[in-house]
Write an enzyme that holds these catalytic residues in place. Structure first.
Site, PDB file in Angstrom:
ATOM      1  N   LYS A 154      14.059  -3.515   5.095  1.00 14.56           N
ATOM      2  CA  LYS A 154      12.649  -3.262   5.418  1.00 14.56           C
ATOM      3  C   LYS A 154      12.312  -3.951   6.746  1.00 14.56           C
ATOM      4  CE  LYS A 154       8.256  -2.976   2.890  1.00 14.56           C
ATOM      5  NZ  LYS A 154       7.926  -1.567   2.817  1.00 14.56           N
ATOM      6  N   GLU A 186      13.183  10.111   2.314  1.00 13.99           N
ATOM      7  CA  GLU A 186      11.950   9.470   1.825  1.00 13.99           C
ATOM      8  C   GLU A 186      10.840   9.727   2.825  1.00 13.99           C
ATOM      9  OE1 GLU A 186      12.552   5.183   1.750  1.00 13.99           O
ATOM     10  OE2 GLU A 186      13.536   5.240   3.702  1.00 13.99           O
TER      11      GLU A 186
HETATM   12  C1  LIG Z   1      10.344   3.766   4.165  1.00 13.01           C
HETATM   13  C2  LIG Z   1       9.694   3.367   2.885  1.00 13.01           C
HETATM   14  N1  LIG Z   1      10.113   3.920   1.722  1.00 13.01           N
HETATM   15  C3  LIG Z   1       9.543   3.611   0.546  1.00 13.01           C
HETATM   16  C4  LIG Z   1       8.489   2.704   0.475  1.00 13.01           C
HETATM   17  C5  LIG Z   1       7.865   2.369  -0.848  1.00 13.01           C
HETATM   18  O1  LIG Z   1       8.228   1.069  -1.234  1.00 13.01           O
HETATM   19  P1  LIG Z   1       7.301   0.222  -2.207  1.00 13.01           P
HETATM   20  O2  LIG Z   1       7.158   1.023  -3.450  1.00 13.01           O
HETATM   21  O3  LIG Z   1       8.061  -1.046  -2.411  1.00 13.01           O
HETATM   22  O4  LIG Z   1       6.002   0.022  -1.511  1.00 13.01           O
HETATM   23  C6  LIG Z   1       8.036   2.088   1.656  1.00 13.01           C
HETATM   24  C7  LIG Z   1       6.956   1.114   1.624  1.00 13.01           C
HETATM   25  O5  LIG Z   1       6.536   0.544   2.602  1.00 13.01           O
HETATM   26  C8  LIG Z   1       8.656   2.421   2.885  1.00 13.01           C
HETATM   27  O6  LIG Z   1       8.259   1.864   4.043  1.00 13.01           O
END
Ligand SMILES: Cc1ncc(COP(=O)(O)O)c(C=O)c1O
Length: 287
Positions: A154, A186
């Site tokens: 992240k 995603e």
């Molecule tokens: C690229 C990406 N995918 C998926 C998610 C979803 O993750 P989460 O459920 O932990 O917020 C995020 C959240 O910021 C993201 O940046």
């Protein structure tokens, strides 16, 4: 809502008012996007799944070799900021935290010396839940996934996400969903799921997607409620065979998708599995 300059934030060991925040331009997140971030929600007085978010943060920091250790302080900092800002009565709060490889002069690509402390920023701000969109669903666009191949980290390096999300907004959509080599990965800030004959499909975890907390929680809910799940590759050109599509995320919760580019999903309304998962997530959050 308070002006951002009047809100107190946490930066590198201190709680500071927005108008007094001061950051070195030699911080490596500023120069290189060399940092990791995490987002969390606070619903009605409760932090949601702090333990899972910290676990995810640790994984990203390990992968990027940033030596941050103050995980045990995160909850206290959040609570201190809530008190300091008098946010206790807010229904929804959004927490953003960022750890960087620290500030070092002169600018250089390789790591700074070991004694350079990581940078740490944390903000807590009131959040307006996306009620209308959660109820009626959203339009998304498909975008080529031009991101790097470590999307499981992240990272604050988000230029591709920024460009695609902006393109979505310019096309009256709310989110862009990435497609890599013909397969859905995603969204720019969401995980992807689709439903066919009552079964939930979602791309499997890999270096190409984030191990999102909402995805993890929804898969647990499905297991408990006997909703069948398949973690499998989804071809973009087979999307029309799905009856429902939804996006999952800390900000988006369980967000119904009712239009993808020019194609209407199902009957153009949130489908039954999506609504059931919205309900079950709500039960978990508010129980
Ligand atoms: C690229 C990406 N995918 C998926 C998610 C979803 O993750 P989460 O459920 O932990 O917020 C995020 C959240 O910021 C993201 O940046």
């Amino acid at each position: 809502m308070k002006n951002d300059k009047e809100i107190y934030y946490y930066l590198n060991g201190n709680i500071i008012k927005g108008k007094e925040l001061c950051l070195s331009p030699f911080d490596r997140a500023f120069l290189f996007g060399d940092g990791i971030y995490e987002t969390l929600r606070w619903y009605d007085g409760k932090l949601f799944k702090l333990d899972l978010h910290i676990e995810k943060l640790k994984k990203s920091l390990d992968s990027s070799r940033i030596n941050f250790i103050a995980f045990d302080e995160i909850e206290k900092i959040i609570n201190d900021l809530i008190k300091k800002n008098k946010f206790e009565d807010e229904e929804h709060l959004f927490i953003y935290l960022q750890v960087t490889r620290g500030a070092y002069f002169p600018r250089q690509h390789h790591f700074p010396p070991d004694d350079v402390e990581p940078g740490f920023f944390l903000s807590v701000v009131p959040f307006k839940r996306h009620e209308e969109e959660l109820k009626n669903g959203i339009k998304v666009i498909l975008e080529e996934d031009i991101r790097w191949t470590r999307c499981d980290i992240k990272s604050t390096m988000l230029m591709a996400n920024v460009l695609s999300r902006q393109k979505a907004l310019e096309q009256n959509a709310v989110e862009a969903v990435f497609v890599r080599n013909g397969f859905i990965t995603e969204g720019t800030h969401t995980s992807f799921c689709a439903v066919k004959s009552g079964k939930l499909y979602t791309p499997p975890l890999s270096n190409l997607i984030l191990d999102g907390i909402t995805r993890k929680v929804i898969l647990e809910i499905c297991k408990k409620e006997d909703i069948p799940v398949s973690e499998t590759e989804i071809k973009a050109d087979e999307l029309k065979s799905f009856e429902e599509v939804m996006l999952l995320g800390t900000i988006s919760e369980v967000m119904p998708v009712v239009q993808i580019d020019d194609w209407q999903v199902g009957d153009g309304k949130p489908g039954p599995v999506t609504l059931e998962l919205q309900y079950l997530l709500g039960e978990m959050i508010f129980s």
